[in-house]
Structure formats: C-alpha cells, structure tokens
Design a protein around this motif. Structure first.
Motif, PDB file in Angstrom:
ATOM      1  N   ASP A  75       2.664  -6.663   2.477  1.00 56.68           N
ATOM      2  CA  ASP A  75       3.233  -5.426   1.950  1.00 56.68           C
ATOM      3  C   ASP A  75       3.612  -5.519   0.475  1.00 56.68           C
ATOM      4  O   ASP A  75       4.134  -4.566  -0.081  1.00 56.68           O
ATOM      5  CB  ASP A  75       4.482  -5.043   2.754  1.00 56.68           C
TER       6      ASP A  75
ATOM      7  N   GLY B 143       7.903  -5.500 -11.521  1.00 56.10           N
ATOM      8  CA  GLY B 143       8.179  -6.547 -10.551  1.00 56.10           C
ATOM      9  C   GLY B 143       7.359  -6.363  -9.295  1.00 56.10           C
ATOM     10  O   GLY B 143       6.614  -5.389  -9.157  1.00 56.10           O
ATOM     11  N   ALA B 144       7.501  -7.314  -8.375  1.00 57.83           N
ATOM     12  CA  ALA B 144       6.795  -7.236  -7.101  1.00 57.83           C
ATOM     13  C   ALA B 144       7.819  -6.983  -6.010  1.00 57.83           C
ATOM     14  O   ALA B 144       8.754  -7.766  -5.854  1.00 57.83           O
ATOM     15  CB  ALA B 144       6.053  -8.537  -6.834  1.00 57.83           C
ATOM     16  N   ILE B 145       7.652  -5.901  -5.297  1.00 54.97           N
ATOM     17  CA  ILE B 145       8.612  -5.617  -4.235  1.00 54.97           C
ATOM     18  C   ILE B 145       7.964  -5.818  -2.870  1.00 54.97           C
ATOM     19  O   ILE B 145       6.746  -5.831  -2.747  1.00 54.97           O
ATOM     20  CB  ILE B 145       9.218  -4.203  -4.360  1.00 54.97           C
ATOM     21  N   PHE B 146       8.787  -5.972  -1.864  1.00 54.67           N
ATOM     22  CA  PHE B 146       8.382  -6.314  -0.510  1.00 54.67           C
ATOM     23  C   PHE B 146       7.664  -7.659  -0.514  1.00 54.67           C
ATOM     24  O   PHE B 146       7.689  -8.370  -1.518  1.00 54.67           O
ATOM     25  CB  PHE B 146       7.557  -5.190   0.132  1.00 54.67           C
ATOM     26  N   ARG B 147       7.075  -8.006   0.619  1.00 56.69           N
ATOM     27  CA  ARG B 147       6.506  -9.342   0.656  1.00 56.69           C
ATOM     28  C   ARG B 147       5.286  -9.406   1.566  1.00 56.69           C
ATOM     29  O   ARG B 147       5.012  -8.471   2.318  1.00 56.69           O
ATOM     30  CB  ARG B 147       7.547 -10.345   1.155  1.00 56.69           C
TER      31      ARG B 147
END
Lengths: 222, 664
Positions: free
Chosen positions: B174, B167-171
């Motif tokens: 970042d 998955g992709a964490i932070f945004r």
C-alpha cells in the motif's frame, strides 16, 4: 488500498483539534519521554509521543483515540521534525488510527494460524454482534478491524481489544466478551479456557515430573 | 585504495567507493533505479545486483556495498543475469502497460532497462495494483500507479531542496509517494524530481502530452533567469521551445535547475514584440524598420545618448550598443536598472569570488541582506551542502526560510561594524570563511562588508571568501563591458536619447529623453517607449553570458524569432547605418572579435580572473533592511511575467490562491 481509512474532512478536524495541547499529566509524561533521548535525536520520540497523543485524544473523546492531522502536527512541532516525517510514521503503523474509532477497537487476527484455528468463527461472532469490518457501530461502542499476525499464534485464534489480548476464542466466547464489554463489564484478558499463557491445554503433556520440583531426567535416558 | 577485480579486470578504486562505482570505473554498466550520484544511498530497488566474491552465495546490491580490497565482482554471470530478470519482473508486476500514453516514453529508465535486462514477458496473471493520483503543485504531474518507489524524489526533497514535503505513506503493497496532505510542494526546485523520476510517475505538468523526446531538436545554451548561469538544453520543435532541462556542469548547476529556468519558456511565445512600433500622438502604432530608424534619427541627439541594459541581455548585444554609443561620442552605459550605485571600479569587489562550487567547502558563512533561496537558488543548495559538512551560517536581514538553520543576527546593516561575538568566534576558528552580500545590502553595506575582508580574514592563500550575489544574468558581463556609471542609473537619465535593451525595471518617469526599447516582450519597458525595436530572447540568439562568479559561458540559438524581430546586434548594426555612424562589423563573428579585443576575458569560456584590489570605500554599514530585492520569485523578468506557468506558480505557491485539481 482495500480498506483505506476514511480520513475525516481536514477543515473540520482543524477546527476541532487545532488547539490540541498536552494535559498537565501528559505534559509530565511527554517530558519524561523526551528525556530518554539525547539532544538532537528528538525524532526518536515520534512513536511514544504519538501513542501518548492518541491516548489523550481517546480520553477526550471517550474512545480508543485516533490521530487527527493537527495532533500529528503538534507532535511534529514538539520534536522539531517536518510534518511529513511524522505523518509517514503514523500511516506506517496500524496501531495509529487515522480515523476515529469506537470505545473498543476490536482487532481480529486473520493470519494463517488464527485462520486455521477458527478466526472465521470469531469474525462471524463479531458480525452477528453488528460489527462491520473497517467501521464503527452506530452506538460508537465497537470498531472492527481485521489485522495481520499479532504474535499470539500459540493461543490462536485471538483478538486484541484496546490494550488487551483475548486468546483461545471460539464463536461463543467471542460473543460473551463483546456482550460483557458492551454492558460495562471487564472480561478477563488472556486465554479463555483457563490455561496460563500458552501452557498446554489440560495440564502439562511433557516434563510432568518437573511440575512441582526440579527433577533430574538424565538417569531415565535410554 | 582497494584493488578489485571486475569481470576479471583488475582496477584500483578510491577509498570509500561502492561496488557500483567500482563497476562504473571499470566501464561496466550497472542498471539502477534508486541509486543516484547526488542523493543518499537507499538500496531499495535491487536492480543493481551483482555477484561478489568473497561474500554470501547470492547476488548483492552493488550500490550499497563498499568496495573492498581483493574483491571479485561479476556483472555478467548467469546469477546476475537471472537476478536482474527477476527484479525486473517484480518491478513490472504492478507497473501499468501505458507507455503509449506516458510522457516518459522514449526517455524512461524502466523502459530502457526492461528492454536491456528484462525477460521479455511476464508470468504475472493477477490484478495489478492501482494508486490514486496525488497533487504536487503546478509543476509536477503525477501518475502514481507507475511509481516503482525508488524514493529518489523523497531524498531529493529532503537532501537537496530542503523542503521536506514529499514522503512515503502507508507500507508494503500500500506504500504511496505523496506530498504532505497532497498540498503543492513549496519548493523552487520541485521540477527536478521530474528528471529524477526513473519512470513516468512524476512528469512535467506544463509539458504534459506536448512532444516525444525523439522529435525535439536539442540546443545547448545558458539560462538567463538568474545570475547563476545554469547550463540548459532547450528542446524545440519547429519554432517553439517546448522544454528546458538542465545540463550537467559540476561548477555551476550540478544537474539541477530551478522551476523558473525550466518553465518560464512558455512565456517565450506570449506577449512578444514582433514588429517595430513608433509612438504617434501618444499611441504606439506599428511601423516598418525604416520608419522606426527614421524616428530615432530625427531625435538628433548628438552625443547625448545613453544605453541601459536589461537583466537578460547577452554580452554581444551590450557590446553592439556600447560600440554605437562610442561612435556617437557617448559612454553613458548602465545596467543596474533599479538605481543601485555600488562601486564597480574593481569587479573583484562585486564578484562571487569563492565560486559556486567553492561554496561547498566553506566552514563559516555570513549572509548579508540576501534571500539566497530566491536570488540564487542553486547557490543556496551549495550552502546546504556546506552545512552538511559542518559549516555554520549567520545572516543579517529580515528572517526568512532559507531551507536550513541560520542564526539570524538582526536586520540592521550597522551590525557589519559590530558583529556579535558568536560570529567573530566562529569566523576566527574557520579556515575557509565566507561572506555573501546580497543585492539588498550593497547599498549602504558594501563598504562595511569589504572591511570584513580584513577583520574576518576572508582573503587568504587560495581562498577568497568575499562574495556578492547578483540577480541579473547580464550583470557581470555588463560590468566587464563598462555598463556602470559612478552614480548609477541617475547619471544617464539626462540623455536626449536612450536605448533600453530589454530594460523593464527602469523607472521611466525619470527619463525625459527619447526612449528606444530594444527588447522582446511587451512589458513595462515597451509600454513606456517612444520607439520599439523588436529583439530576440535568449532562446533565439547565440550569445555570451557571464555568471555571478565571472564564468564566461556561451549559448546557441534554439529557435527563430517571431515576425519581424531581429537579432539585437544586427538591429544596432542597421541603425548605425541610418544614423551615419556605421559600426565596423558586418557579422556576428566580426562583432565577437571586436568584443574580445575590448574585453579579452570574454574570449575564453572559462572563469574570468579578476585581480583582488578592492576599492577603499568609506562608510560604516547603515540602514535597516526592510526586505529583499526579489518580491516574487516567479515573476522577476519579462519572460516569466508572460508565462502562464510562472503566473500560476506565483499565485498558488506565493500568494496562496487555491487551484484545486478539480479545476483542471
């Protein structure tokens, strides 16, 4: 990341939070939240349930609460969603804390309007009170975070402390609020120089005739 | 069907096509990073911008824009050129300039497209972003600073492999791609994200710093790790196969390959048998070919000779052995090493009749004693696709995670005779019902499963829903060549002389005769043998394999065998001279002609057709399935057992042994 949260050791959090479950009161709330969404769309409840969980953790630890990994997984199981999908949500929103915070989570807005109106003074007040950006004071009372715009630009500068906004601050007012909180007081949230919401400072500056009753200005148009 | 104009050329495109697809149909190349034919549309890399009229006066992402009638698309206007250059500059802002030490170099989409569509220089003067490396398991190496966040790997994990652990964490700035808590991704298809990654963020860990793509010789062949017959390309340098990547074949593997297919190749250079051995006084000692052949001749077996085919051998090898046995007067051929004795008189009754691609169209599926995820992972992905289209899946067997939702009925084969109402109802409504019988259920469940053909209406016009999943690459070819005895392998155990063609799963304690092992790896079979004749692996021979749906496929030789090892067929040819039963072919082509004459279906590289006339078997389903035949996905044959990568996968992913990144 500039200020990456210092996520606590996984084994320790698992030992401490592995048996997390809703309290009776929150179970009722969780059921109510889940009831808002149609069957098969439980994933929509991610954010409200995470918020509820964070508050429960806060209540248990006498702080503002955070989301340990086992609690995130608990929420994911509640809505039958892979752990990763809920973890993504937690990391995306800054309102969810990935590391423990103090009793009061002081979020100072440092975006342009607040900065122009003196957020540097607000931060200085925090600093002189012993608050460190990204850290919690040793007594566990305050956690300071500098955040981006919280949407109260008309009342800049502002801080959000827990669920309340304190607006129209300067150095002294910030110190006052922090002192009050530290001493168990309840400072009034909102604008700090007596205006209501974002009304002009010192009373109306336009449409003055409409303060008491409706007034037809059309005849006065030149 | 919308009629669109691409760069002034009118073209009709299928309903529902995107602008990008329309451009491709018109023969225009559209650069892209996040768009992938087999994944959902993300539209986040912005590289595919084109100018579209009518529409807002700005470039639009063609991958996410439906093609509409009377649309005018421009792919080479100044606006498009400018947009591509701008996007490229943005993508390269945070991308490190480490191409010289990047394994993707030479086959990197970002590299190629920045040469073709970029500005040639950057105006960026600030510090670049850096991202820490993430641990994703023994197959995928990460250098996340290179990541351009196309999210192909996330979509693959979610949509194809069904293991939602990436998955992709932070945004924002970042944002990071990672596996959940940086644990190893527990998917048998994780290697595919390496191919999907358009940059060098996800590269192959076992292949790290091994070679550059332009120094590799590429050979097209067929995978033998399971019975799916994945179309692969072996990349070799000198005498070593360095990499295995899938080829596109829509009918078989689409463009995926399992981790076992990709990474068992490092077992090709380990534990190899590179010279003949003869057992003297209970110990195997190296010998010459002549000594080994003499030892076999000395057995004087007459016609009491048997051949047992292993799981990996090609049809040519099996035919050579069959021809030799025929000359000696025997037809004791068997390929089902573990003692299976299902009725093989009609191959259609043990075939995957629906075909692998056809699985996608099924609307009700019953799995009987099969852990499809391990037995045929690329059939499993097709079942996932069928579910996306609305199919309902039931299963009989011990509960296991198949990566999709299954209604488990229980693990008693007696259920086949008394299916719950939910199943009969779903199958009653189904237009294209499908039953998939696994190796675990063939014993005790074959007859009952065949009865379902009538009771559930599996066979109808243009649709055959009866399927058997085999796990050995040699199985279907072996059945076509007659490698099946009525009583299974027990029937051949009495022979005086036995040829074991890479057969490592046989219970050798039951074979009292003289054991000749013709194979390539020093595994269980070689340990039990009286004479070892070193053969070659699938990478070192050209051969014909028939996959579980009866598709005849041919592979080419990629590298030469080590030491004294010889092509299996030539071993039998040479041995036949010594034994005085000279085989009638002197070349590989000659052998193939003989084989085609014997089994004409093997001549054409196509789906062999088997007439549907199932044997009338008696007996209801009986027995409780305690488990599935494959106990360890990563260690199913001699090649993977010799592969350090597969051993590590097995230890870490299946047995939970902890390999911290620090240990590297």
């Amino acid at each position: 990341m500039a200020e990456a949260p210092k996520i606590p050791d996984e084994a320790e959090t698992r030992a401490r939070w592995g048996s997390f479950a809703w309290t009776d009161e929150n179970q009722v709330k969780a059921n109510e939240i889940l009831g808002r969404y149609p069957k098969g769309r439980e994933q929509s409840a991610s954010i409200p349930l995470l918020d509820l969980a964070q508050r429960q953790v806060g209540a248990e630890t006498q702080t503002q609460g955070w989301l340990p990994v086992p609690v995130i997984e608990f929420v994911a199981r509640q809505i039958s969603v892979p752990y990763m999908r809920v973890y993504e949500v937690v990391t995306f929103y800054t309102m969810f804390n990935l590391a423990p915070v103090g009793r009061f989570h002081v979020q100072v807005c440092g975006t342009t309007p607040c900065m122009l109106r003196g957020s540097d003074d607000v931060l200085a007040a925090c600093k002189n009170r012993g608050l460190v950006k990204g850290g919690t004071t040793p007594d566990g009372m305050f956690t300071l975070t500098e955040v981006e715009c919280l949407g109260t630009c008309a009342n800049a500068p502002m801080v959000q402390i827990n669920d309340d906004n304190f607006e129209d601050l300067d150095y002294d007012k910030t110190t006052e609020i922090l002192e009050a909180l530290a001493n168990g007081g309840h400072p009034t949230p909102g604008p700090q120089f007596g205006r209501r919401a974002s009304c002009p400072e010192g009373g109306p500056t336009s449409l003055k005739a409409m303060v008491d009753a409706n007034h037809d200005y059309r005849g006065e148009w030149a | 069907m919308p009629l669109v104009k691409v760069d002034g050329v009118e073209i009709e495109v299928p309903q529902g096509a995107t602008v990008l697809q329309a451009c491709e149909l018109a023969g225009k190349e559209i650069p892209r990073f996040c768009y992938h034919e087999r994944l959902s549309i993300a539209g986040n890399c912005r590289m595919c911008l084109v100018e579209v009229k009518p529409g807002p006066p700005k470039p639009q992402a063609s991958c996410a824009l439906p093609a509409a009638d009377k649309q005018e698309i421009f792919t080479n206007s100044p606006m498009v050129k400018n947009a591509r250059e701008g996007i490229m500059e943005f993508l390269l802002i945070n991308h490190p300039l480490d191409c010289p030490i990047c394994d993707q170099g030479g086959e990197c989409d970002l590299q190629d497209q920045s040469v073709a569509y970029g500005r040639g220089h950057s105006r960026y003067d600030e510090n670049k972003r850096a991202v820490t490396e993430k641990y994703m398991g023994p197959i995928v190496k990460t250098v996340m600073t290179r990541c351009i966040q196309c999210t192909r790997c996330i979509r693959f994990a979610e949509e194809v492999s069904g293991v939602e652990e990436i998955g992709a964490i932070f945004r924002g700035e970042d944002m990071q791609i990672t596996s959940y808590l940086e644990n190893a991704v527990k998917s048998e298809l994780s290697g595919n994200v390496v191919d999907l990654c358009p940059v060098g963020a996800l590269t192959s860990k076992p292949y790290a710093f091994e070679a550059r793509p332009w120094e590799l010789r590429k050979t097209l062949t067929i995978d033998v790790m399971d019975a799916v017959g994945t179309n692969i390309r072996l990349d070799s340098r000198g005498r070593q196969v360095l990499r295995c990547v899938p080829r596109i074949n829509e009918d078989v593997n689409e463009e995926w390959a399992t981790d076992k297919t990709r990474h068992a190749i490092d077992g090709l250079v380990r534990r190899r048998l590179d010279k003949p051995y003869v057992r003297v006084n209970g110990k195997l000692v190296p010998a010459t070919w002549d000594e080994a052949f003499a030892a076999i001749k000395a057995v004087n077996a007459g016609s009491s000779v048997a051949a047992v085919a292993g799981d990996l051998v090609d049809c040519e090898t099996m035919y050579a052995a069959k021809a030799l046995l025929a000359k000696m007067g025997s037809s004791l051929l068997e390929g089902r090493q573990t003692g299976m004795d299902y009725d093989a008189t009609s191959i259609a009754a043990v075939n995957f009749n629906t075909t692998i691609a056809g699985t996608e169209r099924a609307d009700a599926i019953l799995l009987v004693g099969t852990n499809l995820r391990w037995e045929a992972p690329l059939v499993n992905t097709r079942v996932r696709k069928a579910i996306k289209k609305g199919a309902k899946v039931f299963a009989i067997g011990p509960e296991t995670d198949l990566t999709y939702k299954v209604e488990w009925l229980g693990d008693d084969l007696a259920l086949l005779g008394a299916l719950p109402e939910a199943v009969t109802e779903a199958f009653g409504k189904a237009e294209r019902p499908m039953v998939i019988v696994g190796g675990g259920a063939l014993k005790g469940g074959h007859a009952a499963a065949l009865k379902l053909v009538d009771t559930l209406g599996l066979v109808k016009d243009g649709w055959n829903g009866f399927n058997v999943v085999h796990m050995a690459a040699s199985r279907m070819g072996g059945l076509m060549l007659g490698y099946a005895q009525k009583g299974g392998i027990a029937d051949v155990m009495g022979a005086k002389l036995g040829f074991f063609l890479g057969a490592d799963e046989v219970d050798y304690s039951k074979f009292a005769g003289f054991k000749v092992f013709v194979g390539h790896h020093g595994d269980k079979g070689a340990a039990a043998a009286d004479v070892i004749l070193p053969g070659v692996t699938y990478a070192e021979k050209s051969g014909t394999w028939v996959n579980l749906e009866g598709r005849v496929q041919r592979g080419e030789r990629a590298v030469f065998a080590p030491g004294d090892a010889r092509d299996d067929w030539s071993i039998f040819r040479a041995l036949s001279d010594t034994l005085g039963h000279t085989l009638p072919f002197d070349s590989f082509e000659g052998l193939r002609e003989e084989m085609y004459a014997d089994v004409p279906a093997l001549r054409h590289q196509a789906l062999a057709t088997f007439e549907w006339n199932p044997p009338s078997l008696t007996g209801a389903g009986e027995g409780v399935l305690a488990g599935y035949p494959i106990k360890d996905f990563y260690l199913t044959n001699a090649i993977c057992r010799a592969s350090p990568t597969m051993q590590r996968c097995s230890a870490e992913l299946l047995h939970g042994e902890d390999y911290a990144e620090a240990a590297e």
